[in-house]
Design a protein around this motif. Structure first.
Motif, PDB file in Angstrom:
ATOM      1  N   LEU A   1      21.871 -25.824  12.810  1.00 58.37           N
ATOM      2  CA  LEU A   1      20.625 -25.772  11.910  1.00 58.37           C
ATOM      3  C   LEU A   1      20.724 -25.131  10.406  1.00 58.37           C
ATOM      4  O   LEU A   1      20.257 -25.558   9.547  1.00 58.37           O
ATOM      5  CB  LEU A   1      20.062 -24.606  12.783  1.00 58.37           C
ATOM      6  CG  LEU A   1      18.480 -24.312  12.214  1.00 58.37           C
ATOM      7  CD1 LEU A   1      17.770 -25.254  11.731  1.00 58.37           C
ATOM      8  CD2 LEU A   1      17.860 -23.196  13.230  1.00 58.37           C
ATOM      9  N   THR A   2      21.721 -24.051  10.214  1.00 60.57           N
ATOM     10  CA  THR A   2      21.606 -23.519   9.063  1.00 60.57           C
ATOM     11  C   THR A   2      22.301 -24.259   7.986  1.00 60.57           C
ATOM     12  O   THR A   2      21.899 -24.569   6.937  1.00 60.57           O
ATOM     13  CB  THR A   2      22.462 -22.230   9.110  1.00 60.57           C
ATOM     14  OG1 THR A   2      21.820 -21.256  10.087  1.00 60.57           O
ATOM     15  CG2 THR A   2      22.266 -21.374   7.830  1.00 60.57           C
TER      16      THR A   2
ATOM     17  N   PHE B   1      13.954 -15.127  10.215  1.00 60.35           N
ATOM     18  CA  PHE B   1      15.096 -14.801  10.835  1.00 60.35           C
ATOM     19  C   PHE B   1      16.648 -14.850   9.813  1.00 60.35           C
ATOM     20  O   PHE B   1      16.391 -15.529   8.824  1.00 60.35           O
ATOM     21  CB  PHE B   1      15.620 -16.193  11.640  1.00 60.35           C
ATOM     22  CG  PHE B   1      16.467 -16.273  12.701  1.00 60.35           C
ATOM     23  CD1 PHE B   1      16.319 -15.905  14.062  1.00 60.35           C
ATOM     24  CD2 PHE B   1      17.892 -16.493  12.314  1.00 60.35           C
ATOM     25  CE1 PHE B   1      17.465 -15.937  14.790  1.00 60.35           C
ATOM     26  CE2 PHE B   1      18.964 -16.749  13.121  1.00 60.35           C
ATOM     27  CZ  PHE B   1      18.742 -16.060  14.476  1.00 60.35           C
TER      28      PHE B   1
ATOM     29  N   SER C   1      19.431 -15.838   9.135  1.00 64.61           N
ATOM     30  CA  SER C   1      20.050 -16.798   8.663  1.00 64.61           C
ATOM     31  C   SER C   1      19.111 -17.599   7.625  1.00 64.61           C
ATOM     32  O   SER C   1      19.750 -17.893   6.578  1.00 64.61           O
ATOM     33  CB  SER C   1      20.501 -17.847   9.789  1.00 64.61           C
ATOM     34  OG  SER C   1      21.841 -18.691   9.533  1.00 64.61           O
ATOM     35  N   ASP C   2      18.240 -17.720   7.945  1.00 63.37           N
ATOM     36  CA  ASP C   2      17.203 -18.338   7.196  1.00 63.37           C
ATOM     37  C   ASP C   2      17.019 -17.696   5.657  1.00 63.37           C
ATOM     38  O   ASP C   2      16.801 -18.100   4.601  1.00 63.37           O
ATOM     39  CB  ASP C   2      15.892 -18.589   7.594  1.00 63.37           C
ATOM     40  CG  ASP C   2      15.759 -19.299   8.888  1.00 63.37           C
ATOM     41  OD1 ASP C   2      16.665 -18.993   9.770  1.00 63.37           O
ATOM     42  OD2 ASP C   2      15.063 -20.360   9.020  1.00 63.37           O
TER      43      ASP C   2
ATOM     44  N   TYR D   1      10.027 -16.411  15.016  1.00 66.43           N
ATOM     45  CA  TYR D   1      11.018 -15.945  16.418  1.00 66.43           C
ATOM     46  C   TYR D   1      10.703 -14.693  16.708  1.00 66.43           C
ATOM     47  O   TYR D   1      10.919 -14.462  18.175  1.00 66.43           O
ATOM     48  CB  TYR D   1      12.503 -16.281  15.680  1.00 66.43           C
ATOM     49  CG  TYR D   1      12.767 -14.994  15.131  1.00 66.43           C
ATOM     50  CD1 TYR D   1      12.605 -14.679  13.756  1.00 66.43           C
ATOM     51  CD2 TYR D   1      13.486 -13.848  15.679  1.00 66.43           C
ATOM     52  CE1 TYR D   1      13.012 -13.536  12.984  1.00 66.43           C
ATOM     53  CE2 TYR D   1      14.099 -12.540  15.094  1.00 66.43           C
ATOM     54  CZ  TYR D   1      13.782 -12.503  13.732  1.00 66.43           C
ATOM     55  OH  TYR D   1      14.152 -11.306  13.221  1.00 66.43           O
TER      56      TYR D   1
ATOM     57  N   ASP E   1      11.563 -24.579   9.353  1.00 63.06           N
ATOM     58  CA  ASP E   1      12.558 -24.472  10.477  1.00 63.06           C
ATOM     59  C   ASP E   1      11.886 -24.322  11.916  1.00 63.06           C
ATOM     60  O   ASP E   1      11.114 -23.602  12.331  1.00 63.06           O
ATOM     61  CB  ASP E   1      13.231 -22.783  10.091  1.00 63.06           C
ATOM     62  CG  ASP E   1      14.331 -22.757  11.102  1.00 63.06           C
ATOM     63  OD1 ASP E   1      14.228 -22.939  12.237  1.00 63.06           O
ATOM     64  OD2 ASP E   1      15.217 -21.974  10.868  1.00 63.06           O
TER      65      ASP E   1
ATOM     66  N   ALA F   1      13.182 -24.035  14.914  1.00 62.88           N
ATOM     67  CA  ALA F   1      14.151 -23.518  15.967  1.00 62.88           C
ATOM     68  C   ALA F   1      13.277 -22.867  17.081  1.00 62.88           C
ATOM     69  O   ALA F   1      13.616 -23.410  18.171  1.00 62.88           O
ATOM     70  CB  ALA F   1      14.716 -22.366  15.575  1.00 62.88           C
ATOM     71  N   HIS F   2      11.927 -22.548  16.899  1.00 63.53           N
ATOM     72  CA  HIS F   2      11.273 -21.858  17.884  1.00 63.53           C
ATOM     73  C   HIS F   2      10.042 -22.947  18.254  1.00 63.53           C
ATOM     74  O   HIS F   2       9.203 -22.724  19.011  1.00 63.53           O
ATOM     75  CB  HIS F   2      10.841 -20.555  17.644  1.00 63.53           C
ATOM     76  CG  HIS F   2      11.946 -19.623  18.075  1.00 63.53           C
ATOM     77  ND1 HIS F   2      12.382 -18.807  19.090  1.00 63.53           N
ATOM     78  CD2 HIS F   2      13.122 -19.248  17.156  1.00 63.53           C
ATOM     79  CE1 HIS F   2      13.115 -18.184  19.149  1.00 63.53           C
ATOM     80  NE2 HIS F   2      13.812 -18.285  17.878  1.00 63.53           N
TER      81      HIS F   2
ATOM     82  N   CYS G   1      17.388 -26.590  15.688  1.00 65.17           N
ATOM     83  CA  CYS G   1      18.584 -26.528  16.697  1.00 65.17           C
ATOM     84  C   CYS G   1      18.294 -26.828  18.076  1.00 65.17           C
ATOM     85  O   CYS G   1      17.098 -26.949  18.313  1.00 65.17           O
ATOM     86  CB  CYS G   1      18.946 -24.857  16.874  1.00 65.17           C
ATOM     87  SG  CYS G   1      17.969 -23.867  17.398  1.00 65.17           S
TER      88      CYS G   1
ATOM     89  N   TYR H   1      19.655 -25.638  21.215  1.00 60.86           N
ATOM     90  CA  TYR H   1      20.134 -24.830  22.385  1.00 60.86           C
ATOM     91  C   TYR H   1      19.105 -23.950  22.678  1.00 60.86           C
ATOM     92  O   TYR H   1      19.471 -23.153  23.864  1.00 60.86           O
ATOM     93  CB  TYR H   1      21.389 -24.275  21.853  1.00 60.86           C
ATOM     94  CG  TYR H   1      21.366 -23.337  20.540  1.00 60.86           C
ATOM     95  CD1 TYR H   1      20.563 -22.131  20.625  1.00 60.86           C
ATOM     96  CD2 TYR H   1      21.891 -23.987  19.470  1.00 60.86           C
ATOM     97  CE1 TYR H   1      20.247 -21.345  19.348  1.00 60.86           C
ATOM     98  CE2 TYR H   1      21.615 -23.355  18.286  1.00 60.86           C
ATOM     99  CZ  TYR H   1      21.102 -22.108  18.000  1.00 60.86           C
ATOM    100  OH  TYR H   1      20.947 -21.680  16.855  1.00 60.86           O
ATOM    101  N   LYS H   2      17.838 -23.805  22.019  1.00 64.37           N
ATOM    102  CA  LYS H   2      16.832 -22.993  22.472  1.00 64.37           C
ATOM    103  C   LYS H   2      15.930 -23.929  23.663  1.00 64.37           C
ATOM    104  O   LYS H   2      16.497 -24.230  24.708  1.00 64.37           O
ATOM    105  CB  LYS H   2      16.080 -22.419  21.458  1.00 64.37           C
ATOM    106  CG  LYS H   2      16.798 -21.555  20.655  1.00 64.37           C
ATOM    107  CD  LYS H   2      16.373 -20.979  19.113  1.00 64.37           C
ATOM    108  CE  LYS H   2      17.227 -20.006  18.721  1.00 64.37           C
ATOM    109  NZ  LYS H   2      16.889 -19.572  17.215  1.00 64.37           N
TER     110      LYS H   2
HETATM  111  C1  PLP Z   1      18.100 -19.383  16.500  1.00 67.90           C
HETATM  112  C2  PLP Z   1      17.760 -19.614  14.995  1.00 67.90           C
HETATM  113  C3  PLP Z   1      18.722 -19.868  13.946  1.00 67.90           C
HETATM  114  C4  PLP Z   1      20.093 -20.051  14.476  1.00 67.90           C
HETATM  115  O1  PLP Z   1      20.888 -20.841  13.292  1.00 67.90           O
HETATM  116  P1  PLP Z   1      22.074 -21.614  13.783  1.00 67.90           P
HETATM  117  O2  PLP Z   1      22.663 -22.098  12.400  1.00 67.90           O
HETATM  118  O3  PLP Z   1      22.036 -22.626  14.770  1.00 67.90           O
HETATM  119  O4  PLP Z   1      23.241 -20.537  14.184  1.00 67.90           O
HETATM  120  C5  PLP Z   1      18.060 -19.893  12.586  1.00 67.90           C
HETATM  121  N1  PLP Z   1      16.956 -19.720  12.116  1.00 67.90           N
HETATM  122  C6  PLP Z   1      16.131 -19.394  13.110  1.00 67.90           C
HETATM  123  C7  PLP Z   1      14.466 -19.390  12.595  1.00 67.90           C
HETATM  124  C8  PLP Z   1      16.362 -19.476  14.413  1.00 67.90           C
HETATM  125  O5  PLP Z   1      15.265 -19.108  15.548  1.00 67.90           O
END
Ligand code: PLP
Length: 441
Positions: A106-107, A134, A136-137, A194, A219, A221-222, A242, A244-245
């Protein structure tokens, strides 16, 4: 809507009527310390599809049998393995097949997409996003902005909930877009937040960004596997997710991207290249001069990680069978039932300060409910874990519960309510020795 009751009979009746109930058996349910648990963490790591092993075994067998020839002769040839994930991925986000591809994580993917879709100029360099996004974002935004020589404090505009509120008002986002009309390069949000579980109106936000000449990216992810989307029709520029969620593809597995067809054939767009994104018919000619493939596939860098993709395929096959719209219909009921049971139980303990901060409007949320604890005390969460509920805690004070329509049932929710009730009673009879539960004190 069904009239709910917080009874075992009612929950079992709902499960009996549920046409999707059999999917529960298609997943492995964790047994911890010899006890089965109530799993409400599909928003963090989905459960393992029972068939995942078979799908991986297939690739191991083909590798053993064919060696490198498996690229072309495996049952699902590896050279095009990513392509078999495309139809299901496209359905989940509401895209044309040319608009999605599974690759990287994802990132990483967001950085690659920013290379293309965050092209700041001295005048138009700002990004609007959500406060407390989040991490990472957030790091993505800060480092991208710096990479282009701008100051994150100046370039990133965070939209926060109003004083005393937990949710972001979309009118505040749109006002900020309009206030920064000439300087805005990009609107970038989580499709579903998230932390609070708030679902944003991606069409409305995209339209607002486009009106002032900015782009819009999300993004997911959720959001993916949680709520149906129509990214193509909503005119979203790009997105990444991603798997894996809610997509149950195992920790850290391959991610996916969406690039709107509007951009997919534009070879002028700045991008980082790799051989897997190069003109497919010439990929093995090993020549110079990158010539990107049409569509999202033109953003690929590397050959596909087949083992991980095999697990993703096991899960996507289930999603295709079940249909995201049918899943959403169950999800609306299941989450409403969780809300009902939670309020019914906690309502009996007026001293206990627990509240749901996720929107009460079902159209503004997915399956997750976020529950805020009084203060920052984690004891309630720890007690819940000890009682066999797998939920998760997010600093400073939120527990997230995500009943997923694929493998959670109404009885899970009922049992969670019973667990909450007995914990609350315990705390009361113990004379409030711990201070995390009290409103006043
Ligand atoms: C789970 C999640 C991530 C995780 O990022 P990875 O690159 O897969 O480790 C990033 N951003 C959001 C909003 C998430 O919920």
């Amino acid at each position: 809507m069904t009239r709910f009751a917080n009874t075992l009979d009612f929950a079992r009746e709902m499960d009996q009527q549920d046409a999707l109930a059999h999917y529960r058996q298609q997943f492995h349910h964790p047994i911890i310390d010899g006890k089965s648990v109530l799993y409400f963490t599909g928003n963090s790591l989905g459960l393992q599809p029972v068939k995942a092993k078979e799908y991986i075994q297939q690739e191991l067998d083909d590798w053993a049998k064919w060696g490198v020839e498996g690229h072309f002769h495996a049952t699902n040839p590896w050279v095009s393995y990513h392509e078999i994930l495309t139809p299901a991925s496209a359905q989940l986000v509401g895209a044309n097949e040319s608009e999605v591809v599974c690759m990287n994580s994802l990132t990483t993917n967001l950085h690659l997409l920013f290379v293309s879709f965050y092209q700041p100029t001295a005048k138009r360099f700002k990004i609007i996003s959500e406060a407390k996004m989040f991490p990472s974002d957030r790091y993505l935004l800060e480092t991208q902005v710096r990479h282009h020589g701008f100051d994150p404090d100046e370039a990133i505009i965070e939209i926060a909930p109003r004083e005393g509120e937990y949710l972001i008002r979309e009118e505040d986002i749109i006002a900020a877009v309009n206030d920064n009309a000439d300087e805005l390069a990009l609107l970038f949000f989580g499709g579903v937040n998230y932390f609070t579980g708030q679902l944003f109106d991606m069409r409305r936000l995209t339209e607002a960004a486009h009106k002032v000449g900015a782009l819009a990216g999300f993004d997911l992810a959720h959001a993916i596997g949680n709520v149906p989307m129509q990214l193509h029709d909503w005119d979203v520029d790009f997105a990444a997710w991603c798997t894996y969620k809610y997509l149950n593809a195992s920790a850290g597995n391959v991610g996916g991207i969406f690039v709107h067809d509007r951009h997919g054939d534009n070879t002028e767009i700045n991008r980082f290249g790799g051989w897997w994104g190069h003109n497919k018919s010439r990929r093995f000619l090993m020549e110079n001069h990158f010539e990107p493939m049409s569509g999202a596939e033109g953003w690929q860098l590397s050959n596909a990680p087949v083992m991980g993709m095999a697990i993703l395929k096991a899960s996507l096959d289930i999603f295709q069978q079940a249909d995201i719209n049918v899943l959403r219909a169950k999800s609306l009921k299941l989450t409403a039932y969780l809300e009902f049971v939670f309020n019914d139980v906690i309502g009996q303990f007026p001293d206990i300060n627990l509240e749901i901060i996720t929107p009460t409007d079902p159209a503004r949320r997915g399956c997750q409910l976020s529950i805020r604890l009084a203060g920052t005390n984690k004891e309630f969460f720890q007690a819940l874990t000890q009682a066999g509920v797998i939920a998760d805690f997010r600093e400073p004070d939120v527990i997230r519960l995500a009943p997923t329509p694929l493998y959670n049932c109404f009885e899970d929710v009922y049992q969670l309510g019973q667990t909450l009730k007995s914990l609350a009673q315990d705390w009361q009879t113990k004379g409030w020795q711990t201070n995390g539960w009290r409103t006043n004190g």
